[in-house]
Design an enzyme around this catalytic site. Structure first.
Site, PDB file in Angstrom:
ATOM      1  N   HIS A  88      -9.659   1.244   4.252  1.00 14.27           N
ATOM      2  CA  HIS A  88      -8.210   1.380   5.051  1.00 14.27           C
ATOM      3  C   HIS A  88      -8.633   2.544   6.033  1.00 14.27           C
ATOM      4  CE1 HIS A  88      -4.349   2.834   6.009  1.00 14.27           C
ATOM      5  NE2 HIS A  88      -3.999   1.716   5.591  1.00 14.27           N
TER       6      HIS A  88
ATOM      7  N   LYS B 169       0.185   4.227  -0.560  1.00 10.07           N
ATOM      8  CA  LYS B 169      -0.634   5.386  -0.008  1.00 10.07           C
ATOM      9  C   LYS B 169      -0.315   6.754  -0.978  1.00 10.07           C
ATOM     10  CE  LYS B 169      -0.231   3.687   4.477  1.00 10.07           C
ATOM     11  NZ  LYS B 169      -0.094   3.615   6.013  1.00 10.07           N
TER      12      LYS B 169
ATOM     13  N   ASN C 266       0.974  -1.131   0.039  1.00 12.87           N
ATOM     14  CA  ASN C 266      -0.017   0.172  -0.022  1.00 12.87           C
ATOM     15  C   ASN C 266       0.880   1.542   0.014  1.00 12.87           C
ATOM     16  OD1 ASN C 266      -1.695   1.942   0.410  1.00 12.87           O
ATOM     17  ND2 ASN C 266      -2.163   1.193   2.552  1.00 12.87           N
TER      18      ASN C 266
ATOM     19  N   GLU D   8      -6.863   4.855   7.147  1.00 12.06           N
ATOM     20  CA  GLU D   8      -6.832   6.462   6.918  1.00 12.06           C
ATOM     21  C   GLU D   8      -8.190   6.749   6.123  1.00 12.06           C
ATOM     22  OE1 GLU D   8      -2.915   5.940   5.054  1.00 12.06           O
ATOM     23  OE2 GLU D   8      -2.170   5.392   7.045  1.00 12.06           O
TER      24      GLU D   8
ATOM     25  N   SER E 169       3.136  -1.772  10.567  1.00 13.37           N
ATOM     26  CA  SER E 169       4.664  -1.649  10.852  1.00 13.37           C
ATOM     27  C   SER E 169       5.291  -3.029  10.558  1.00 13.37           C
ATOM     28  CB  SER E 169       5.071  -1.031  12.280  1.00 13.37           C
ATOM     29  OG  SER E 169       4.187  -0.063  12.414  1.00 13.37           O
TER      30      SER E 169
ATOM     31  N   GLY F 288       1.952   2.811  10.591  1.00 12.11           N
ATOM     32  CA  GLY F 288       2.789   3.835  10.448  1.00 12.11           C
ATOM     33  C   GLY F 288       3.583   4.195  11.652  1.00 12.11           C
TER      34      GLY F 288
ATOM     35  N   GLU G 223      -5.822  -4.586  10.511  1.00 15.08           N
ATOM     36  CA  GLU G 223      -4.923  -3.635  10.635  1.00 15.08           C
ATOM     37  C   GLU G 223      -5.028  -2.750  11.991  1.00 15.08           C
ATOM     38  OE1 GLU G 223      -2.679  -2.436   7.109  1.00 15.08           O
ATOM     39  OE2 GLU G 223      -4.456  -1.147   6.838  1.00 15.08           O
TER      40      GLU G 223
HETATM   41  P1  PGA Z   1       2.662   0.676   7.648  1.00 14.45           P
HETATM   42  O1  PGA Z   1       1.272   0.718   6.985  1.00 14.45           O
HETATM   43  O2  PGA Z   1       3.273  -0.733   7.055  1.00 14.45           O
HETATM   44  O3  PGA Z   1       3.381   1.786   7.135  1.00 14.45           O
HETATM   45  O4  PGA Z   1       2.449   0.524   9.192  1.00 14.45           O
HETATM   46  C1  PGA Z   1       0.363  -0.206   6.739  1.00 14.45           C
HETATM   47  C2  PGA Z   1      -0.876   0.041   6.130  1.00 14.45           C
HETATM   48  O5  PGA Z   1      -1.407   1.431   6.412  1.00 14.45           O
HETATM   49  O6  PGA Z   1      -1.577  -0.598   5.357  1.00 14.45           O
END
Ligand code: PGA
Length: 248
Positions: free
Chosen positions: A94, A12, A10, A96, A209, A170, A164
């Protein structure tokens, strides 16, 4: 029943078309085993995915769609257009999107429906916030999100679920193997309640992460069928390192 192991990137809102080209040129030189990867990249880069990924049998798609088929929805992308463009998958719900853009379970369920109508496999994200986990509500929250997100889905078609935890995205604060396995088992049971054996055939990915350093221990349990990877997927080495260190 064996489930596909999947490593989904992903990106983003990162990379422009040139950076995406550079990534795929390097990434595709590095390995010949591509069938386990998926890429979710921003719409402006989808033509790069279309150029590089289909001939390597790599699934790809957008990070979001709108749930109407077409019409006066300025700034949105339809499942119809995405499918016509050649995408195979789409990320839906997601955290976000849910948090920053106020996407509800109701919207997520409509997006899942329209994705399936246009032959896109939805990767549906669920996960609790840190206050929800501290309040002991993790199971309740993820079951509710999953069931609501699937209320309009055709369960005879393939779906992929991503667990998640919002607090792990993140942040560098990865869920423990026990926390991830517990959530995955909960989701599998909830899927089985919706349709017998659905939990056994549906790949459930962990996200939050994931890095090459923690991929081995997180991929060991049979309930974890792969990863949804943000930050570490931005470099070919990071993504391939996760693949190489995973046990599946
Ligand atoms: P990350 O993001 O691996 O940077 O924690 C995962 C995601 O948002 O799908």
């Amino acid at each position: 029943m064996s489930r596909a192991f999947i490593i989904a990137a992903n990106w983003k809102m990162n990379k422009g078309p040139h950076e995406a080209e550079v990534f795929f040129e390097e990434f595709l030189k590095g390995t010949e085993r591509f069938e386990n990867y998926l890429f979710f990249i921003s719409d402006i880069n989808l033509h790069v995915a279309q150029k590089y990924l289909p001939q390597n049998n790599i699934g790809w798609g957008a990070q979001n769609i709108y749930f109407e088929e077409e019409g006066a929805f300025t700034g949105e992308t339809s499942a119809k257009a995405l499918s016509e463009f050649g995408a195979t998958h789409v990320l839906i719900g997601h955290s976000e999107r849910r948090q920053i853009f106020n996407e509800s379970d109701e919207w997520v369920s409509q997006k899942v429906k329209v994705a399936q109508q246009f032959a896109l496999t939805p990767v549906i994200c669920v996960g609790e916030t840190w206050p929800e986990r501290q309040a002991g509500e993790t199971q309740k929250i993820i079951i509710k999100q999953l069931k609501a997100s699937l209320q309009r889905a055709d369960l005879s078609q393939k779906i992929i679920v991503a667990y998640e935890p919002v607090w792990a995205i993140g942040t560098g604060q990865v869920a423990s193997v026990e926390q991830a396995v517990e959530a995955h088992k909960t989701l599998r049971q909830a899927l089985n309640q919706l349709k017998p054996d659905l939990g056994e055939i549906t790949s459930i990915l962990y996200g939050g992460s994931v890095k090459p350093e923690n991929a081995k221990e997180l991929s060991d349990p049979k309930d974890i069928d792969g990863f949804l990877v943000g930050g570490a997927s931005l470099s070919p080495q990071g993504l391939a390192g996760i693949y190489d260190n995973s046990s599946f």
